[in-house]
Motif scaffolding. Sequence first.
Motif, PDB file in Angstrom:
ATOM      1  N   ARG A  71      -1.661  -2.621   1.846  1.00  0.00           N
ATOM      2  CA  ARG A  71      -2.805  -2.296   2.696  1.00  0.00           C
ATOM      3  C   ARG A  71      -2.720  -2.336   4.120  1.00  0.00           C
ATOM      4  O   ARG A  71      -2.980  -1.567   4.863  1.00  0.00           O
ATOM      5  N   ARG A  72      -1.771  -3.468   4.526  1.00  0.00           N
ATOM      6  CA  ARG A  72      -1.613  -3.727   5.933  1.00  0.00           C
ATOM      7  C   ARG A  72      -0.842  -2.637   6.472  1.00  0.00           C
ATOM      8  O   ARG A  72      -0.821  -2.020   7.699  1.00  0.00           O
ATOM      9  N   LEU A  73       0.029  -1.860   5.531  1.00  0.00           N
ATOM     10  CA  LEU A  73       0.802  -0.775   5.982  1.00  0.00           C
ATOM     11  C   LEU A  73       0.069   0.673   5.930  1.00  0.00           C
ATOM     12  O   LEU A  73       0.626   1.619   6.442  1.00  0.00           O
ATOM     13  N   GLY A  74      -1.027   0.436   5.595  1.00  0.00           N
ATOM     14  CA  GLY A  74      -1.880   1.691   5.655  1.00  0.00           C
ATOM     15  C   GLY A  74      -2.245   2.500   4.170  1.00  0.00           C
ATOM     16  O   GLY A  74      -2.598   3.388   4.135  1.00  0.00           O
ATOM     17  N   TYR A  75      -1.614   1.911   3.159  1.00  0.00           N
ATOM     18  CA  TYR A  75      -1.842   2.411   1.964  1.00  0.00           C
ATOM     19  C   TYR A  75      -3.162   1.975   1.098  1.00  0.00           C
ATOM     20  O   TYR A  75      -3.327   0.894   1.418  1.00  0.00           O
ATOM     21  N   ILE A  76      -3.464   2.806   0.457  1.00  0.00           N
ATOM     22  CA  ILE A  76      -4.631   2.313  -0.661  1.00  0.00           C
ATOM     23  C   ILE A  76      -3.634   1.575  -1.785  1.00  0.00           C
ATOM     24  O   ILE A  76      -2.685   1.796  -2.303  1.00  0.00           O
TER      25      ILE A  76
END
Length: 209
Positions: A71-76
Amino acid sequence: MNINYWGGGYGVPFRPYRHEVRDILIALVAMTIAFALLFNTLLSIGGLVATFIAVLTGFLGHELMHREVARRLGYIAYFRAWWIGLLLALVTALTRFFIIATPGATVIGPKVWGYPSRSDELKIALAGPATNIVFAVVFLPLWLLLPSPFSFYANIIYATNAWLGFFNMLPLALPGIMLDGFRVFRRDVRVWVITFVISVVLLIPSFIL
């Protein structure tokens, strides 16, 4: 545990998936019961608490760290329980000799902000075993230094995390199952070697002490 990559188009990052809290709670209760049967701690308050902490750190901590990093990397990303795996864990634990523990997996969806990079998979895959290694490092000296019965309780938590850290760093990929170690290995062999050696070293005390 292996990470399942999902390509659906729904879900909101940084918020619980609509069934995620339910899945986490059910998996936590079921796995605590299963390991309490295996460790024979079901009727001991201290042992049951230690088993709960072992499951919380070893399994859910592992999976939720995959989720957090993704999530911190931008993924769901969200945790999904595997009902057959939970039932299998409970049934095999009744043998008191072994357990097949597959409570669920972190489901990784599309990246909703930023651009995917080759290092993303490495960071997400490494997050779970690294969590187990950290907890093993914390509880190993507690096992060695605390008086009984607290040393026994610390050993449950240490051993669970040490074994999971080692197992998940194995570079294995089978149909439908890809361990974190395989994902780390194919992205950066040097990182895999360092992490795997650390996991082996942490596991040794469970055999010789």
